[in-house]
Design a protein around this motif. Structure first.
Motif, short mmCIF file in Angstrom:
data_model
loop_
_atom_site.label_atom_id
_atom_site.label_comp_id
_atom_site.label_asym_id
_atom_site.label_seq_id
_atom_site.Cartn_x
_atom_site.Cartn_y
_atom_site.Cartn_z
N TRP A 45 14.51 3.21 0.38
CA TRP A 45 13.06 3.25 0.54
C TRP A 45 12.61 2.57 1.82
N ASP A 46 13.49 1.84 2.47
CA ASP A 46 13.14 1.33 3.79
C ASP A 46 13.07 2.46 4.80
N MET A 47 13.76 3.58 4.54
CA MET A 47 13.69 4.75 5.40
C MET A 47 12.54 5.66 5.00
N ALA A 48 12.42 5.92 3.70
CA ALA A 48 11.38 6.82 3.22
C ALA A 48 10.01 6.14 3.17
N GLY A 49 9.99 4.81 3.24
CA GLY A 49 8.74 4.06 3.17
C GLY A 49 8.62 3.32 1.86
N LEU A 50 8.42 2.01 1.92
CA LEU A 50 8.35 1.22 0.70
C LEU A 50 7.22 1.68 -0.21
N TYR A 51 6.13 2.16 0.39
CA TYR A 51 4.98 2.55 -0.41
C TYR A 51 5.13 3.97 -0.97
N THR A 52 6.06 4.74 -0.40
CA THR A 52 6.27 6.10 -0.90
C THR A 52 6.70 6.09 -2.36
N ARG A 53 7.54 5.12 -2.73
CA ARG A 53 8.03 5.07 -4.11
C ARG A 53 6.90 4.84 -5.09
N TRP A 54 5.91 4.00 -4.70
CA TRP A 54 4.80 3.75 -5.62
C TRP A 54 3.85 4.94 -5.68
N VAL A 55 3.77 5.71 -4.61
CA VAL A 55 3.01 6.97 -4.66
C VAL A 55 3.66 7.92 -5.67
N LEU A 56 4.99 7.99 -5.65
CA LEU A 56 5.70 8.85 -6.59
C LEU A 56 5.50 8.39 -8.03
N VAL A 57 5.51 7.07 -8.25
CA VAL A 57 5.25 6.53 -9.59
C VAL A 57 3.84 6.91 -10.04
N ALA A 58 2.87 6.75 -9.14
CA ALA A 58 1.48 7.06 -9.49
C ALA A 58 1.31 8.54 -9.79
N LEU A 59 1.98 9.39 -9.02
CA LEU A 59 1.85 10.84 -9.24
C LEU A 59 2.45 11.25 -10.59
N LEU A 60 3.60 10.68 -10.93
CA LEU A 60 4.20 11.01 -12.22
C LEU A 60 3.33 10.50 -13.37
N ALA A 61 2.79 9.28 -13.22
CA ALA A 61 1.92 8.73 -14.26
C ALA A 61 0.67 9.59 -14.44
N ALA A 62 0.09 10.03 -13.32
CA ALA A 62 -1.10 10.89 -13.40
C ALA A 62 -0.77 12.23 -14.02
N ALA A 63 0.37 12.81 -13.65
CA ALA A 63 0.77 14.09 -14.22
C ALA A 63 0.99 13.98 -15.72
#
Length: 304
Positions: free
Chosen positions: A56-74
């Motif tokens: 996640w240092d490559m993909a962005g530390l905050y990207t992972r929390w965006v993915l968590v938020a998207l799954l939770a919203a879905a």
């Protein structure tokens, strides 16, 4: 070019697959809530595994929390369609046959997570050390007592090694996916300090800082320092330092926090980072470390 392609593929897998599962959860239309729960559990376990294993240092530390938020919203939105449905239906194929694929996914993903947890939590008690970097926010990219978390785990002396990078304000370890200029990496030039009080038993300088992804397999540690920690019975190697930056020489006495050198990109390394591992001084076998009371696991963050 091959390294760049590999990075793109890894990013696509670790970011794209959770997005696909979130989209699939959003579109769920199960006859019963039990089926909905199985599908959501499979997606959640996949995301949890990717959170542990991803760079996640490559993909962005905050990207992972965006993915968590998207799954939770879905999951929340799809639950609104299923909340009034029964937990199971009597008609049609049995529950197990109808949901064989997600149930198999749950078994596999859950088994991998348990396997990782058993390795991490069964490690011996770590040696207490000071965090070896200063001047930023840092992420562990290789670390933990498991082969899936730490590529060094198979090497007896480096079993509990850690590779550490710095991350910038946006949560990325570099300006670009794989820039060939070492100075574009957030860790390059930051202070590397002694993790313990003791004596410098080895200090090597003079090797060039390579342009990523070039590597120097003939000099694995590159410019490095080895500190014999006082009263601990261990030696600690800090590797891949910047050429000409060493502030100590062999035989020097250091205290915890004393400057050893600057982070660089010398030796057998594909990009700037700090490699650190500790060995038992008598056996040469790797021993676990804890920095300021925290074991360096992959994706764990430290601030100094």
């Amino acid at each position: 070019m091959l390294t760049h392609l590999l990075m793109i593929v890894l990013f696509a897998v670790f970011a794209g697959l959770p997005l696909f599962y979130a989209w699939r959860v959003f579109r769920l239309d199960e006859a019963a809530r039990g089926g909905w729960l199985v599908r959501v559990a499979e997606a959640a376990l996949l995301l949890l595994l990717f959170l542990a294993l991803g760079r996640w240092d490559m993909a962005g530390l905050y990207t992972r929390w965006v993915l968590v938020a998207l799954l939770a919203a879905a999951a929340l939105l799809s639950w609104r369609r299923h909340a009034c449905r029964p937990w199971r239906v009597a008609a049609g194929p049995s529950f197990w046959r109808a949901h064989l694929s997600p149930l198999a996914g749950i078994a596999i993903l859950g088994g991998l997570l348990v396997w990782i947890a058993l390795g991490v939590f069964s490690a011996p008690a770590p040696h207490a050390l000071r965090f070896p970097l200063e001047g930023g926010r840092f992420a562990v990219v290789q670390g933990g007592a498991h082969m899936l978390l730490n590529r060094h785990y198979g090497h007896p002396a480096q079993r509990y090694a850690a590779d550490i990078v710095a991350v910038g304000p946006a949560g990325f370890r570099a300006r670009g996916l794989l820039p060939d200029d070492p100075s574009r990496y957030a860790i390059f030039g930051l202070r590397v300090v002694s993790p313990c009080a003791g004596d410098v038993v080895e200090a090597a300088d003079g090797l060039p800082d390579l342009r990523p992804p070039r590597m120097d397999p003939e000099n694995p540690a590159g410019n490095h320092v080895v500190v014999r920690c006082e009263g601990k019975g261990i030696r600690v190697l800090l590797a891949h330092l910047q050429r000409g930056s060493l502030a100590v020489a062999e035989g020097a006495r250091v205290e915890a926090g004393d400057l050893l050198g600057l982070a660089g990109n010398s030796g057998n390394t594909s990009e700037p980072h700090l490699h650190i591992h500790a060995v038992d001084a008598a056996t040469g076998l790797g021993v676990p470390m804890a920095f300021d009371g925290r074991v360096p696991l992959r994706n764990r963050l430290f601030r100094r």
